[in-house]
Design an enzyme around this catalytic site. Structure first.
Site, short mmCIF file in Angstrom:
data_model
loop_
_atom_site.label_atom_id
_atom_site.label_comp_id
_atom_site.label_asym_id
_atom_site.label_seq_id
_atom_site.Cartn_x
_atom_site.Cartn_y
_atom_site.Cartn_z
N ARG A 151 0.78 -1.43 -0.07
CA ARG A 151 -0.03 0.06 0.38
C ARG A 151 0.89 0.94 -0.37
O ARG A 151 1.89 1.78 1.17
CB ARG A 151 -0.83 0.00 1.24
N GLU A 209 -4.37 6.92 -5.42
CA GLU A 209 -4.39 6.16 -7.04
C GLU A 209 -6.19 6.69 -7.45
O GLU A 209 -7.13 7.12 -6.03
CB GLU A 209 -4.72 4.91 -5.82
N HIS A 255 -1.27 -0.83 -9.78
CA HIS A 255 -1.92 -1.37 -9.14
C HIS A 255 -2.72 -2.26 -9.51
O HIS A 255 -3.66 -2.95 -9.53
CB HIS A 255 -2.91 -0.58 -8.03
#
Ligand code: DGY
Length: 326
Positions: free
Chosen positions: A239, A268, A287
């Site tokens: 993360r 994000e 991601h």
């Protein structure tokens, strides 16, 4: 009578059909959040919800608006946007998809490690831009991976899969930082558990693969980055908020470390004005740790299994994140 379930992700048609067979299903497939009135209205009637991480935090305020909710199935291994204390207070079971994405995520993290070390994207771009006109000069050389030292922050499933790739495939020495010792990994891979600062000083590649918690948020600060070797490469597949991103940008700008490979970010999608986009010594992916067709299918199926098990009142014995909710 069928229970009400809200699906807030696009999932394969056969898995959606399983949900439609069991429940009254309301579908949102455009990343809804708590500001979207029709989404919150559907949730106010829902017994269950299923979807992957969304920007919205599932906390006391959110759950106060979902009085019937009994189960949430996240299509992810991470569940940092769910407040476990609030889930307990409101009696909501949470289930994740912890096992099916291990190998795909380890593959992506190793891809970032290899591509950052060998500057693969930068060199590919050079050809695309028509700049390969003579032999590559030393300023484009990469760095070896085989036989180097990897330092892994975390020793969960994905960390172990990375450690195996590193040791068995690339003859790397494996160091790890973790709350507890894992004797099996130490025996099998000669891995060594170290305090964080020692690991940062010794590793050629530092891989972050820890859950985001109060303890791990901003674990990697400017001071910690300064402990790393100037030749070291930092990889984050966990993360974004585990690393102080502004401090990382500064470290990359000033060659405090050699390079970074990132799959996750503080915000994000990564905003287009992020200073990370200005740097040559950072490799970015959006991601996508688990983003293979096979793995995303398996995650959707696993989450559908989870919500069906939970709402049919069978105790979900697998993948149940908060068994303290009865
Ligand atoms: C996970 O499964 O937690 C991935 O990071 C996607 O959120």
């Amino acid at each position: 009578m069928k229970k009400n379930v809200v699906l807030f992700n696009k999932i394969p048609a056969d898995q959606q059909a399983r949900l439609e067979k069991e429940f009254n299903l309301t579908v949102f497939d455009k990343s809804p959040d708590a500001n979207q009135a029709d989404f919150m209205h559907a949730l106010s009637q829902a017994d269950g919800m299923i979807g992957s991480n969304m920007a919205t935090r599932i906390d006391d305020a959110f759950l106060s608006k979902t009085p019937k909710l009994k189960a949430a199935a996240t299509i992810s291994v991470g569940f940092d946007n769910y407040d476990l204390a609030a889930l307990k207070k409101h009696g909501v079971r949470l289930m994740n998809t912890p096992t099916v994405l291990t190998e795909a995520t380890a593959d992506l993290i190793f891809t970032l490690l290899m591509a950052t070390a060998r500057r693969t994207v930068e060199l590919s771009n050079l050809i695309h831009e028509g700049k390969w006109t003579k032999s590559i000069t030393p300023n484009y050389y990469g760095t070896d991976v085989f036989g180097k030292t990897i330092g892994i922050l975390g020793m969960g499933r994905i960390a172990r899969a990375i450690a195996k790739r590193a040791h068995c495939g690339f003859n790397m020495d494996v160091l790890y930082y973790n709350r507890s010792t894992h004797l099996d990994i130490e025996q099998e891979l000669s891995a060594k558990r170290l305090p964080l600062d020692d690991l940062l000083k010794q590793a050629d590649f530092v891989v972050v693969i820890l859950p985001l918690t109060k303890e791990t948020e901003r674990l990697i600060t400017k001071e910690k980055l300064a402990l790393m070797k100037p030749s070291a490469i930092l990889i984050n597949g966990a993360r974004g908020r585990i690393i102080d991103q502004a401090a990382l940008v500064e470290a990359l700008q000033n060659n405090v470390i050699r390079a970074a490979g990132l799959d996750v970010y503080e915000v994000e999608p990564l905003p287009m004005n992020s200073p990370l986009l200005e740097l040559d010594n950072v490799l970015l992916s959006p991601h996508v740790g688990s983003a293979t067709a096979e793995t995303r299918y398996a995650m959707a199926k696993c989450a559908v299994d989870n919500i069906i098990a939970a709402l049919k009142e069978e105790k979900p014995t697998q993948n149940w994140v908060n068994p303290d909710v009865g």
